[in-house]
Write a protein that holds these residues in place. Sequence first.
Motif, PDB file in Angstrom:
ATOM      1  N   ILE A  36       0.756  -1.187  -0.135  1.00  0.00           N
ATOM      2  CA  ILE A  36      -0.064   0.125   0.042  1.00  0.00           C
ATOM      3  C   ILE A  36       0.740   1.327   0.155  1.00  0.00           C
ATOM      4  N   SER A  37       0.856   2.132  -0.990  1.00  0.00           N
ATOM      5  CA  SER A  37       1.466   3.411  -1.196  1.00  0.00           C
ATOM      6  C   SER A  37       0.938   4.605  -0.891  1.00  0.00           C
ATOM      7  N   GLY A  38       1.544   5.715  -0.903  1.00  0.00           N
ATOM      8  CA  GLY A  38       0.983   6.864  -0.681  1.00  0.00           C
ATOM      9  C   GLY A  38       1.776   7.855  -1.485  1.00  0.00           C
ATOM     10  N   GLY A  39       1.221   8.670  -2.337  1.00  0.00           N
ATOM     11  CA  GLY A  39       2.092   9.386  -3.179  1.00  0.00           C
ATOM     12  C   GLY A  39       1.945  11.085  -2.939  1.00  0.00           C
ATOM     13  N   SER A  40       2.941  11.771  -3.772  1.00  0.00           N
ATOM     14  CA  SER A  40       2.873  13.227  -3.521  1.00  0.00           C
ATOM     15  C   SER A  40       1.462  13.803  -4.421  1.00  0.00           C
ATOM     16  N   ASP A  41       1.004  12.790  -5.286  1.00  0.00           N
ATOM     17  CA  ASP A  41      -0.185  13.058  -6.089  1.00  0.00           C
ATOM     18  C   ASP A  41      -1.543  13.143  -4.971  1.00  0.00           C
ATOM     19  N   GLY A  42      -1.422  12.712  -3.869  1.00  0.00           N
ATOM     20  CA  GLY A  42      -2.344  12.671  -3.025  1.00  0.00           C
ATOM     21  C   GLY A  42      -3.272  11.251  -2.986  1.00  0.00           C
ATOM     22  N   LYS A  43      -2.762  10.460  -4.063  1.00  0.00           N
ATOM     23  CA  LYS A  43      -3.445   9.056  -4.153  1.00  0.00           C
ATOM     24  C   LYS A  43      -2.895   7.896  -3.087  1.00  0.00           C
ATOM     25  N   ILE A  44      -3.763   7.109  -2.853  1.00  0.00           N
ATOM     26  CA  ILE A  44      -3.149   5.900  -2.124  1.00  0.00           C
ATOM     27  C   ILE A  44      -3.610   4.797  -3.030  1.00  0.00           C
ATOM     28  N   LEU A  67      -7.518   4.289  -4.081  1.00  0.00           N
ATOM     29  CA  LEU A  67      -8.382   4.914  -3.006  1.00  0.00           C
ATOM     30  C   LEU A  67      -8.467   6.425  -3.449  1.00  0.00           C
ATOM     31  N   SER A  68      -9.592   6.868  -2.879  1.00  0.00           N
ATOM     32  CA  SER A  68      -9.896   8.168  -3.051  1.00  0.00           C
ATOM     33  C   SER A  68      -8.917   9.100  -2.655  1.00  0.00           C
ATOM     34  N   GLY A  69      -8.196   9.007  -1.669  1.00  0.00           N
ATOM     35  CA  GLY A  69      -6.898   9.659  -1.552  1.00  0.00           C
ATOM     36  C   GLY A  69      -7.217  10.944  -0.984  1.00  0.00           C
ATOM     37  N   HIS A  70      -6.139  11.772  -0.794  1.00  0.00           N
ATOM     38  CA  HIS A  70      -6.163  13.290  -0.087  1.00  0.00           C
ATOM     39  C   HIS A  70      -5.890  14.427  -1.154  1.00  0.00           C
ATOM     40  N   SER A  71      -6.495  15.457  -0.838  1.00  0.00           N
ATOM     41  CA  SER A  71      -6.122  16.637  -1.680  1.00  0.00           C
ATOM     42  C   SER A  71      -4.769  17.133  -1.786  1.00  0.00           C
ATOM     43  N   GLN A  72      -3.832  16.676  -0.753  1.00  0.00           N
ATOM     44  CA  GLN A  72      -2.423  16.714  -0.987  1.00  0.00           C
ATOM     45  C   GLN A  72      -1.629  15.707  -0.609  1.00  0.00           C
ATOM     46  N   GLU A  73      -0.165  15.811  -0.657  1.00  0.00           N
ATOM     47  CA  GLU A  73       0.751  14.451  -0.540  1.00  0.00           C
ATOM     48  C   GLU A  73       0.310  13.872   0.710  1.00  0.00           C
ATOM     49  N   VAL A  74       0.582  12.490   0.522  1.00  0.00           N
ATOM     50  CA  VAL A  74       0.257  11.465   1.573  1.00  0.00           C
ATOM     51  C   VAL A  74       1.543  11.450   2.175  1.00  0.00           C
ATOM     52  N   ASN A  75       1.813  12.096   3.585  1.00  0.00           N
ATOM     53  CA  ASN A  75       3.099  11.899   3.977  1.00  0.00           C
ATOM     54  C   ASN A  75       3.367  10.751   4.608  1.00  0.00           C
ATOM     55  N   CYS A  76       2.199   9.811   5.354  1.00  0.00           N
ATOM     56  CA  CYS A  76       2.445   8.742   6.081  1.00  0.00           C
ATOM     57  C   CYS A  76       1.300   7.605   5.839  1.00  0.00           C
ATOM     58  N   LEU A  77       1.691   6.324   6.275  1.00  0.00           N
ATOM     59  CA  LEU A  77       0.594   5.281   5.842  1.00  0.00           C
ATOM     60  C   LEU A  77       0.854   4.180   6.981  1.00  0.00           C
ATOM     61  N   SER A  99      -1.895  13.224   5.928  1.00  0.00           N
ATOM     62  CA  SER A  99      -1.501  14.017   4.904  1.00  0.00           C
ATOM     63  C   SER A  99      -1.140  15.413   5.172  1.00  0.00           C
ATOM     64  N   ARG A 100      -0.461  16.057   4.211  1.00  0.00           N
ATOM     65  CA  ARG A 100      -0.320  17.548   4.247  1.00  0.00           C
ATOM     66  C   ARG A 100      -1.477  18.276   4.168  1.00  0.00           C
ATOM     67  N   ARG A 142      -3.627  18.364   6.161  1.00  0.00           N
ATOM     68  CA  ARG A 142      -4.300  18.472   7.553  1.00  0.00           C
ATOM     69  C   ARG A 142      -5.515  17.324   8.015  1.00  0.00           C
ATOM     70  N   THR A 143      -5.483  16.321   7.447  1.00  0.00           N
ATOM     71  CA  THR A 143      -6.151  15.306   7.825  1.00  0.00           C
ATOM     72  C   THR A 143      -5.476  13.960   7.978  1.00  0.00           C
ATOM     73  N   ALA A 144      -6.299  13.169   8.665  1.00  0.00           N
ATOM     74  CA  ALA A 144      -6.066  11.674   8.923  1.00  0.00           C
ATOM     75  C   ALA A 144      -7.072  10.867   8.467  1.00  0.00           C
ATOM     76  N   ARG A 145      -7.104   9.904   7.541  1.00  0.00           N
ATOM     77  CA  ARG A 145      -8.365   9.096   7.260  1.00  0.00           C
ATOM     78  C   ARG A 145      -8.080   7.445   7.377  1.00  0.00           C
ATOM     79  N   ILE A 146      -9.229   7.027   7.991  1.00  0.00           N
ATOM     80  CA  ILE A 146      -9.172   5.605   8.199  1.00  0.00           C
ATOM     81  C   ILE A 146      -9.919   4.923   7.016  1.00  0.00           C
TER      82      ILE A 146
END
Length: 408
Positions: free
Chosen positions: A152-160, A173-183, A194-195, A197-201
Amino acid sequence: MLFSQLPEDVLYHILSYLDYKSLSRLSQVCKITNRFVNQDVVWRKIARDFLNTGITWNGTDIYPHIPLRERVELAQNWYYGVCKRSIPLKWKIKLLPWLQLDGDILFLSQASSIGAYHLHQESRMFQRSPFEIYSGHQGDVCRFVLTVTHLISGGSDGKILVHSRRSDLPLGLSGHSQEVNCLDSKDGLIISGSRDRTARIWTLTSSFPRATIPMFDRVWSVAINPTLSSFVTGTACCENFSPLRIWDVERSACVCNLGSEFRRGAGVLDIVFESPFQLFTCGYDTFIRLWDLRLSPQKCMMKWEEPHDSTLYCIQTDGNHMIASGSSYYGVVRLWDKRQSECLQFFQLCSDPVSSPVYCLRFSSSHLYAALATALHSLDFRQNPTYIRWHPHSHTSDLSNQEKCIFF
């Protein structure tokens, strides 16, 4: 009655009083004692006191295929810093690589793809070209985690992206609006930060988040408790919130804050659960901290300071006594013994003007791998012993790496 004719339970009891050097000498007496002394059950108690022998705090053996005596020998090299350095891979542009180890396979992210490399049993090195590549991001891979069945990977494109390790097509996965810093992911549960300012489950069964938690600060690190009941987030500490918070998975609610002594900007860059109640953190405040979650309120039980006041980008533990940390300048990797306050060993992997943080490090029983901006470094601790005379009060820093060891 000969010593070797004693009942086994009596022999085990006698041997339990011997240290590792005495056991090694006893194994050289004859073939019969050699076979008996080299059994894992004889070395198990001793192995618990050494670094990186694979015996964890609760007695679990994470390297059951390697004889314990061999691991105790290797532990001496870890303790005294005896190793062979090499650079298996280099690349021309500066990246923020990430690593994972899975047995004899090393996974390394470079730009928008993740390569899987076979580690050879003997040399523990790997071929220049990966045998498998995981891709699909439009930007760089920031983080990735491994499970038994998925990458499972998270990228600077906001995708997972959820890559099955048995098929070629990733699930997005739908991802974030900015880069995914951690998983982090365990047993089908996925937590992302993510950058934005949200965490998602998330769960592996849905491409949409089960819950989105506003953090009001950039999220740099996350870790799921082994019990799967909670997770911890580490933020940039730029707002009036504690950078470390524990969240309930079912309710998506904050359970408590960890610590109150963090100064502004002391963001947490890495979090490692060693057990359901022991948590290690590191970051911009230059400290490794050990938290005991059984206490109320939860407190920092121990801390180790980076002596050169450098940011700590990453940490790993052996589940028992050893901690390895990666610093922000000159690719410095440090080894720590939890029972000591001072750094045990350090390795400078690059020099000025090629200074780089250690973005990620992983280790096995015999090797440590560190990912820097332009290269992957390897430290091989399976060096042949050098027999020297050593006095317990001598100053070991005056000796070369090949001389800093007491061997059998």
